[in-house]
Enzyme design. Structure first.
Site, mmCIF file in Angstrom:
data_model
loop_
_atom_site.group_PDB
_atom_site.id
_atom_site.type_symbol
_atom_site.label_atom_id
_atom_site.label_comp_id
_atom_site.label_asym_id
_atom_site.label_seq_id
_atom_site.Cartn_x
_atom_site.Cartn_y
_atom_site.Cartn_z
ATOM 1 N N HIS A 1 38.597 35.876 49.063
ATOM 2 C CA HIS A 1 38.811 34.740 48.166
ATOM 3 C C HIS A 1 40.295 34.413 48.298
ATOM 4 O O HIS A 1 41.143 35.093 47.716
ATOM 5 C CB HIS A 1 38.510 35.117 46.716
ATOM 6 C CG HIS A 1 37.060 35.407 46.462
ATOM 7 N ND1 HIS A 1 36.082 34.441 46.560
ATOM 8 C CD2 HIS A 1 36.419 36.547 46.102
ATOM 9 C CE1 HIS A 1 34.900 34.978 46.276
ATOM 10 N NE2 HIS A 1 35.082 36.257 45.997
ATOM 11 N N GLU B 1 32.986 37.522 50.927
ATOM 12 C CA GLU B 1 32.851 36.497 49.878
ATOM 13 C C GLU B 1 33.803 35.333 50.143
ATOM 14 O O GLU B 1 34.504 34.866 49.249
ATOM 15 C CB GLU B 1 33.170 37.092 48.495
ATOM 16 C CG GLU B 1 32.405 38.352 48.157
ATOM 17 C CD GLU B 1 32.601 38.850 46.729
ATOM 18 O OE1 GLU B 1 33.272 38.172 45.925
ATOM 19 O OE2 GLU B 1 32.066 39.929 46.428
ATOM 20 N N ASP C 1 36.006 32.149 50.460
ATOM 21 C CA ASP C 1 36.246 30.754 50.076
ATOM 22 C C ASP C 1 37.762 30.563 50.018
ATOM 23 O O ASP C 1 38.505 31.537 49.910
ATOM 24 C CB ASP C 1 35.563 30.366 48.749
ATOM 25 C CG ASP C 1 35.800 31.313 47.587
ATOM 26 O OD1 ASP C 1 36.826 32.027 47.578
ATOM 27 O OD2 ASP C 1 34.963 31.347 46.662
ATOM 28 N N GLU D 1 35.752 46.495 43.766
ATOM 29 C CA GLU D 1 37.042 46.259 43.094
ATOM 30 C C GLU D 1 37.541 47.441 42.261
ATOM 31 O O GLU D 1 37.914 47.283 41.101
ATOM 32 C CB GLU D 1 36.941 45.017 42.198
ATOM 33 C CG GLU D 1 36.532 43.774 42.964
ATOM 34 C CD GLU D 1 36.409 42.524 42.088
ATOM 35 O OE1 GLU D 1 36.554 42.634 40.856
ATOM 36 O OE2 GLU D 1 36.167 41.447 42.644
ATOM 37 N N ASN E 1 33.959 47.198 48.512
ATOM 38 C CA ASN E 1 34.262 45.771 48.564
ATOM 39 C C ASN E 1 35.452 45.442 47.654
ATOM 40 O O ASN E 1 35.515 45.923 46.524
ATOM 41 C CB ASN E 1 33.001 45.033 48.048
ATOM 42 C CG ASN E 1 32.980 43.553 48.349
ATOM 43 O OD1 ASN E 1 33.265 43.146 49.470
ATOM 44 N ND2 ASN E 1 32.641 42.745 47.352
#
Ligand code: XIL
Length: 463
Positions: free
Chosen positions: A346, A378, A380, A262, A310
């Protein structure tokens, strides 16, 4: 008459000559069964015709390095992860040479920068589990889950709940520690390392024959306070010491590392506008080339693990992706040893939700055309806040996973947890859940397979 015949002869000669080279350089490859067409995996770099330009406004004004960099050949900077590489990963049809029940994926894969077509992973028909669906693909795909031991909305955390761990190992072959390898946990005081929590998860995963991704070496969040007090030289020494100690501790045990997490920010977390380098202690003290330095340092220290950048909200057609793409392309051009880029995925508040299978596919393709791997790191999909309905969630689970399946350089999909009640989103204020309701994952509170699981499985089997 004789003259006419000579004229016809000359004309036909010149027609043959034109036909000979008319197809132009590399185009021709894709017709002939593209025996090696999916070149894009192995660092051809070449034709990124579409290249950088794209972006928009912001460009690299303040951001990304674009200077010096560290020479050395991109040594390994390429995908080739999953063994067998492109041996046959091309031109579908027939296929099923090798035993198992394979069908083909969509076949209509995307066209890469060279005009070659990548038909994606070849899938198989009736796998019993998600990990089997990944293992029987060609090239194979890792199916991962984040496992938490320390934080989470309910007790026991996944690590302490046997049904959670059993589901994790039955369905997945790749693990990320949800919090236990973060700086705050591993080096709470300068020079004082504590691997207890992370070791528990790593040793369990290895015992279950799962691969492990380290998460994460350099990140502004969940960072130890003591870092704030350091000057530039001290910061460099501290971060290098952190990388050395942590990578040494796990040498030979991990498959990959999220080296930098990030590093780019935008005005809101959706990534729509205002993209720039995030103003972290690393950026402030070490300057715009700090990311190059971190990758080079990690690579020099342990060339055997894969090294990833990432980030989140890079799955849509937005400014954040354009900025991250430019940053990564700059790194590749400078020969920085990066293996791939993780799309956190996400989806939903507070992050981007204007994502579709096509935007994911397009963004992934731009990066794999640079010779990199991509992965979903990651995933979701948060239903709190009302932006994402259940139907949209199901559609996205299918289409986003399908985008990875259709790109042979998309090497892994990791879900950020196992069961809904233990999802971090339920208690993350900005996710707008107030304790529950995110329902973002593949398993319910009893570890039953949800409809989301079925949609993921459909995509993993080419349906
Ligand atoms: C999250 C964890 O899931 C939470 O338990 C913790 O409180 C905060 O961090 N991006 C990342 C992950 O890279 O490390 C974050 O994990 C989620 C967002």
């Amino acid at each position: 008459m004789k003259f006419l015949m000579i004229l016809i002869f000359i004309l036909s000669l010149s027609l043959v000559a034109c036909g000979g080279d008319g197809g132009g350089s590399d185009e021709e490859t894709n017709s002939e069964s593209d025996a090696d067409s999916d070149s894009d995996s192995d660092g051809d770099s070449d034709g990124d015709s579409d290249g950088d330009s794209d972006t928009d406004g912001d460009s690299d004004s303040d951001g990304d390095s674009d200077s010096d960099g560290d020479s050395d050949g991109d040594s390994d900077g390429d995908s080739d992860t999953d063994g067998d590489s492109d041996s046959d990963g091309d031109s579908d049809s027939d296929g099923d040479s090798d035993g198992d029940t394979d069908t083909e994926t969509g076949g209509d894969g995307d066209t890469d920068a060279d005009g070659d077509s990548d038909t994606g992973h070849k899938t198989c028909d009736n796998p019993a589990t998600l990990k089997e669906a990944g293992e029987c693909m060609e090239p194979p795909m890792l199916i991962g889950a984040a496992i938490g031991k320390l934080w989470g909305p309910i007790d026991p955390k996944c690590y302490g709940e046997s049904r959670c761990l059993n589901t994790a190992s039955a369905e997945h072959n790749y693990v990320t520690c949800e919090n236990e390898m973060k700086w705050q946990v591993i080096e709470p005081n300068r020079g004082q390392f504590d691997f207890t929590e992370a070791d528990a998860i790593v040793n369990w995963a290895i015992g279950e024959k799962m691969k492990v991704k380290g998460h994460t070496l350099v990140w502004h969040s969940q960072m130890s306070e003591w870092m704030n007090a350091l000057n530039a030289d001290e910061t460099r020494a501290a971060v290098e010491n952190h990388i050395v100690k942590v990578m040494d501790h796990y040498k030979g045990k991990l498959y990959s590392w999220d080296v930098v997490n990030e590093a780019v920010e935008t005005s809101t977390n959706t990534g729509d506008s205002g993209a720039k380098m995030r103003n972290t202690v690393f950026y402030q003290r070490l300057g715009k080339n700090y990311i190059d330095e971190m990758f080079q340092f990690a690579h020099d220290h342990d060339p055997s693990v894969k090294l990833y950048y990432n980030d989140y909200s890079i799955d849509a057609d937005n400014e954040k992706f354009a900025f991250v793409y430019d940053m990564i392309k700059g790194m590749v051009d400078r020969g920085v040893p990066i293996d791939g880029v993780g799309f956190q995925m996400h989806i939903g508040p507070p992050n981007n939700y204007k994502v579709t299978g096509e935007t994911v596919s397009k963004n992934m393709r731009k990066l794999t055309d640079l010779g990199l791997e991509v992965l979903i790191s990651e995933m979701d999909i948060n239903m709190c806040g009302g932006q994402i309905s259940q139907d949209t969630q199901l559609e996205l689970y299918h289409d986003v996973v399908e985008a990875c399946v259709k790109n042979s350089s998309c090497s892994a999909i990791t879900f950020w947890g196992i069961d809904d009640p233990r999802s971090w989103l339920n208690n993350f204020d900005e996710a707008q859940c107030g304790g529950s309701g995110a329902e973002p994952l593949l398993f319910d509170g009893n570890f039953g397979k949800k409809e989301t699981y079925k949609r993921v499985m459909a995509a993993l089997t080419g349906k």
